[in-house]
Motif scaffolding. Structure first.
Motif, short mmCIF file in Angstrom:
data_model
loop_
_atom_site.label_atom_id
_atom_site.label_comp_id
_atom_site.label_asym_id
_atom_site.label_seq_id
_atom_site.Cartn_x
_atom_site.Cartn_y
_atom_site.Cartn_z
N THR A 1 0.83 -1.19 0.00
CA THR A 1 0.00 0.00 0.00
C THR A 1 0.87 1.25 0.00
OG1 THR A 1 -0.11 0.01 2.40
CG2 THR A 1 -1.84 -1.18 1.23
N VAL A 2 0.35 2.27 -0.60
CA VAL A 2 1.00 3.57 -0.62
C VAL A 2 -0.03 4.60 -0.21
CG1 VAL A 2 2.17 5.27 -2.04
CG2 VAL A 2 2.59 2.85 -2.43
N ASP A 3 0.28 5.44 0.79
CA ASP A 3 -0.65 6.47 1.23
C ASP A 3 -0.85 7.53 0.15
OD1 ASP A 3 -0.89 5.25 3.63
OD2 ASP A 3 0.71 6.40 4.59
N PRO A 4 -2.11 7.96 -0.12
CA PRO A 4 -2.36 9.02 -1.11
C PRO A 4 -1.94 10.38 -0.58
CG PRO A 4 -4.41 8.42 -0.04
CD PRO A 4 -3.35 7.45 0.46
N ALA A 5 -1.60 11.28 -1.49
CA ALA A 5 -1.23 12.64 -1.10
C ALA A 5 -2.49 13.40 -0.68
CB ALA A 5 -0.55 13.35 -2.27
N PRO A 6 -2.41 14.21 0.36
CA PRO A 6 -3.59 14.97 0.78
C PRO A 6 -3.96 16.03 -0.23
CG PRO A 6 -1.63 15.68 1.98
CD PRO A 6 -1.23 14.49 1.17
N SER A 7 -5.24 16.36 -0.31
CA SER A 7 -5.70 17.41 -1.23
C SER A 7 -5.98 18.68 -0.44
CB SER A 7 -6.97 16.94 -1.96
OG SER A 7 -7.97 16.64 -1.03
N SER A 8 -5.94 19.79 -1.11
CA SER A 8 -6.15 21.08 -0.48
C SER A 8 -7.60 21.51 -0.63
CB SER A 8 -5.23 22.14 -1.11
OG SER A 8 -5.58 23.42 -0.62
N SER A 9 -8.26 21.78 0.51
CA SER A 9 -9.65 22.22 0.46
C SER A 9 -9.78 23.65 -0.04
CB SER A 9 -10.27 22.11 1.86
OG SER A 9 -9.56 22.94 2.77
N SER A 10 -8.66 24.38 -0.08
CA SER A 10 -8.72 25.77 -0.50
C SER A 10 -8.67 25.95 -2.00
CB SER A 10 -7.56 26.54 0.14
OG SER A 10 -6.33 26.01 -0.31
N ALA A 11 -8.42 24.86 -2.76
CA ALA A 11 -8.24 24.99 -4.20
C ALA A 11 -9.48 25.49 -4.90
CB ALA A 11 -7.80 23.65 -4.78
N ALA A 12 -10.67 25.30 -4.28
CA ALA A 12 -11.92 25.73 -4.92
C ALA A 12 -12.18 27.22 -4.74
CB ALA A 12 -13.09 24.93 -4.36
N GLN A 13 -11.38 27.92 -3.95
CA GLN A 13 -11.62 29.33 -3.65
C GLN A 13 -10.72 30.26 -4.46
OE1 GLN A 13 -11.24 29.68 0.60
NE2 GLN A 13 -12.53 27.90 0.98
N TRP A 14 -9.54 29.84 -4.72
CA TRP A 14 -8.64 30.63 -5.56
C TRP A 14 -7.60 29.71 -6.18
CZ3 TRP A 14 -8.38 30.47 -0.29
CH2 TRP A 14 -7.15 30.14 0.29
N SER A 15 -6.88 30.24 -7.15
CA SER A 15 -5.89 29.42 -7.84
C SER A 15 -4.69 30.27 -8.21
CB SER A 15 -6.49 28.78 -9.11
OG SER A 15 -6.78 29.78 -10.07
N VAL A 16 -3.58 29.60 -8.45
CA VAL A 16 -2.37 30.26 -8.93
C VAL A 16 -1.76 29.35 -9.98
CG1 VAL A 16 -1.06 29.28 -7.00
CG2 VAL A 16 -0.11 31.18 -8.30
N ALA A 17 -1.28 29.92 -11.07
CA ALA A 17 -0.76 29.13 -12.18
C ALA A 17 0.28 29.92 -12.94
CB ALA A 17 -1.90 28.73 -13.12
N PRO A 18 1.22 29.21 -13.61
CA PRO A 18 2.16 29.90 -14.49
C PRO A 18 1.40 30.68 -15.56
CG PRO A 18 2.86 27.65 -14.11
CD PRO A 18 1.47 27.76 -13.55
N ALA A 19 2.00 31.77 -16.01
CA ALA A 19 1.27 32.63 -16.94
C ALA A 19 2.21 33.41 -17.85
CB ALA A 19 0.39 33.61 -16.16
N THR A 20 1.63 33.94 -18.91
CA THR A 20 2.26 34.98 -19.72
C THR A 20 1.64 36.30 -19.29
OG1 THR A 20 0.59 34.80 -21.46
CG2 THR A 20 2.52 33.36 -21.64
N THR B 1 -0.68 37.81 -20.55
CA THR B 1 -2.13 37.85 -20.82
C THR B 1 -2.93 36.92 -19.93
OG1 THR B 1 -1.89 36.18 -22.57
CG2 THR B 1 -1.74 38.49 -23.23
N GLY B 2 -2.29 36.02 -19.17
CA GLY B 2 -3.03 35.12 -18.30
C GLY B 2 -2.41 33.74 -18.25
N PRO B 3 -3.07 32.80 -17.56
CA PRO B 3 -2.54 31.44 -17.44
C PRO B 3 -2.26 30.83 -18.81
CG PRO B 3 -4.41 31.74 -15.98
CD PRO B 3 -4.35 32.97 -16.83
N ASP B 4 -1.12 30.11 -18.92
CA ASP B 4 -0.69 29.60 -20.23
C ASP B 4 -0.69 28.07 -20.31
OD1 ASP B 4 1.44 28.96 -18.61
OD2 ASP B 4 2.87 30.31 -19.59
N GLY B 5 -1.24 27.37 -19.32
CA GLY B 5 -1.35 25.92 -19.40
C GLY B 5 -0.20 25.15 -18.80
N ARG B 6 0.88 25.80 -18.42
CA ARG B 6 1.97 25.09 -17.76
C ARG B 6 1.54 24.68 -16.34
NH1 ARG B 6 6.82 29.11 -17.64
NH2 ARG B 6 5.08 30.62 -17.53
N ILE B 7 2.17 23.64 -15.83
CA ILE B 7 1.85 23.21 -14.47
C ILE B 7 2.89 23.70 -13.47
CG2 ILE B 7 0.59 21.18 -15.27
CD1 ILE B 7 3.03 19.49 -14.57
#
Length: 347
Positions: free
Chosen positions: A28-47, A49-55
């Motif tokens: 067995t391998v323990d799953p990584a915990p998820s963040s409950s705050s992800a539904a309220q705001w986000s941050v992402a790589p960008a150009t 003009t806005g988010p560009d799809g990079r992770i």
């Protein structure tokens, strides 16, 4: 008495052995915990003009050089919000997931600056997205290899006098140009054997392999266990991520026969993660030995041996209790003796 005692003991032992069954190996391998705050705001790589799809922000920079990039922060809620924005050093948490260390950065997090902030904070209206410029400057004389970092966007709320901060981050894969040396090393192997309650049935061997990243780039690690009397098993799931200088314990459990002593090998396979571009080093083997005893099986053997010993002693004692010369004569012997006695009396 002896044959019946032995037959009964053997039948009991045979019935117990027929009930023996080997459970399936499980890892067995323990799953990584998820963040409950992800539904309220986000941050992402960008150009600009806005988010560009990079992770993530991924850059290879020479010592003494720098590069510009950007992130986009979006308020996904229905209320205005003020966020704290700060760079930090990258770490792997206790859960095995990548995280960004809190507090003042001591390594690559200190090389990152984020613009467009008001004293480290950013206020956004509901549904608003804003692009923030990011600058990374690598000092001269820095050690080549990976220097993981990240940028955290968080909100602190108070409830009943307790302040709780929820954070969302974007990862920065920062590599300083120079000689790349990927390397893993096994520092310790600990093994335990848990016998089955069913006599002589396979038990479970647990192998804990301590692995260190002794190179200068991150690596994933997977472990496999093999050996005589051991069901071969590999660590399932995603490989454990080890940053340079990190260590982790890889745990594998599998079936093994109670053969008094198990001699096995744990094999660690380095894995290149994500978009990293280099050749993984070779596997690392480490041998181990552990006791593997079926205590319930030994108890059955002891009971059988005790039953046999009691039967043997009882039979020998019964023979000693018969008086010498007390055997009953056969019918033929009794008739012949009576006839001779009669003839002797007639003379």
């Amino acid at each position: 008495m002896f044959p019946r005692t032995f037959a009964l003991s053997a039948a009991i032992a045979a019935a117990v052995l027929l009930l023996s069954a080997a459970p399936a190996a499980a890892v067995t391998v323990d799953p990584a915990p998820s963040s409950s705050s992800a539904a309220q705001w986000s941050v992402a790589p960008a150009t600009s003009t806005g988010p560009d799809g990079r992770i993530s922000l991924r850059h290879t920079i020479a010592p003494g050089a720098g590069i510009d990039d950007a992130i986009a922060v979006s308020n996904l809620g229905t209320e205005p919000a003020t966020y704290s924005v700060a760079p930090g050093d990258g770490v792997v948490g206790d859960s095995g997931a990548f995280d960004i260390a809190a507090g003042d950065p001591q390594d690559s997090g200190a090389w990152i600056s984020v613009g467009g902030l008001d004293a480290g904070t950013l206020s956004l209206a509901p549904g608003e997205t804003r692009v923030l410029p990011v600058r990374i400057d690598v000092p001269s004389g820095v050690t080549p290899g990976d220097h993981p970092a990240g940028i955290v966007v968080g909100v602190t709320r108070s409830s009943d006098g307790v302040a709780v901060t929820n954070r969302v981050g974007v990862r920065v894969h920062l590599q300083v140009a120079g000689e790349i040396v990927p390397a893993l090393q096994v520092s310790d192997v600990a093994t335990t054997f848990t016998p089955s309650w069913i006599p002589f049935a396979p038990g479970v061997v647990r192998v804990e392999t301590r692995v260190e990243n002794t190179g200068n780039v991150r690596l994933g690690a997977l472990a496999a266990v093999s050996g005589a009397g051991i069901d071969a098993a590999a660590l399932a799931g995603e490989p454990a991520e080890l940053l340079p200088g990190d260590s982790a314990t890889l745990v594998a459990e599998t079936n093994a026969w109670p053969v008094f002593a198990l001699f096995g090998t744990t094999t660690v396979r380095p894995v290149v993660l994500g978009d990293d571009a280099f050749t993984a080093p070779g596997v690392v083997d480490e041998s181990f030995t552990t006791a593997a005893v079926s205590w319930s099986g030994l108890a059955v053997v002891a009971m059988l041996a005790g039953g046999i010993a009691v039967a043997v002693v009882t039979r020998r004692r019964g023979r000693r209790d018969v008086p010498a010369g007390a055997e009953t004569p056969t019918p033929g012997e009794a008739t012949t003796g009576s006839a001779e006695h009669a003839r002797a009396a007639a003379r």
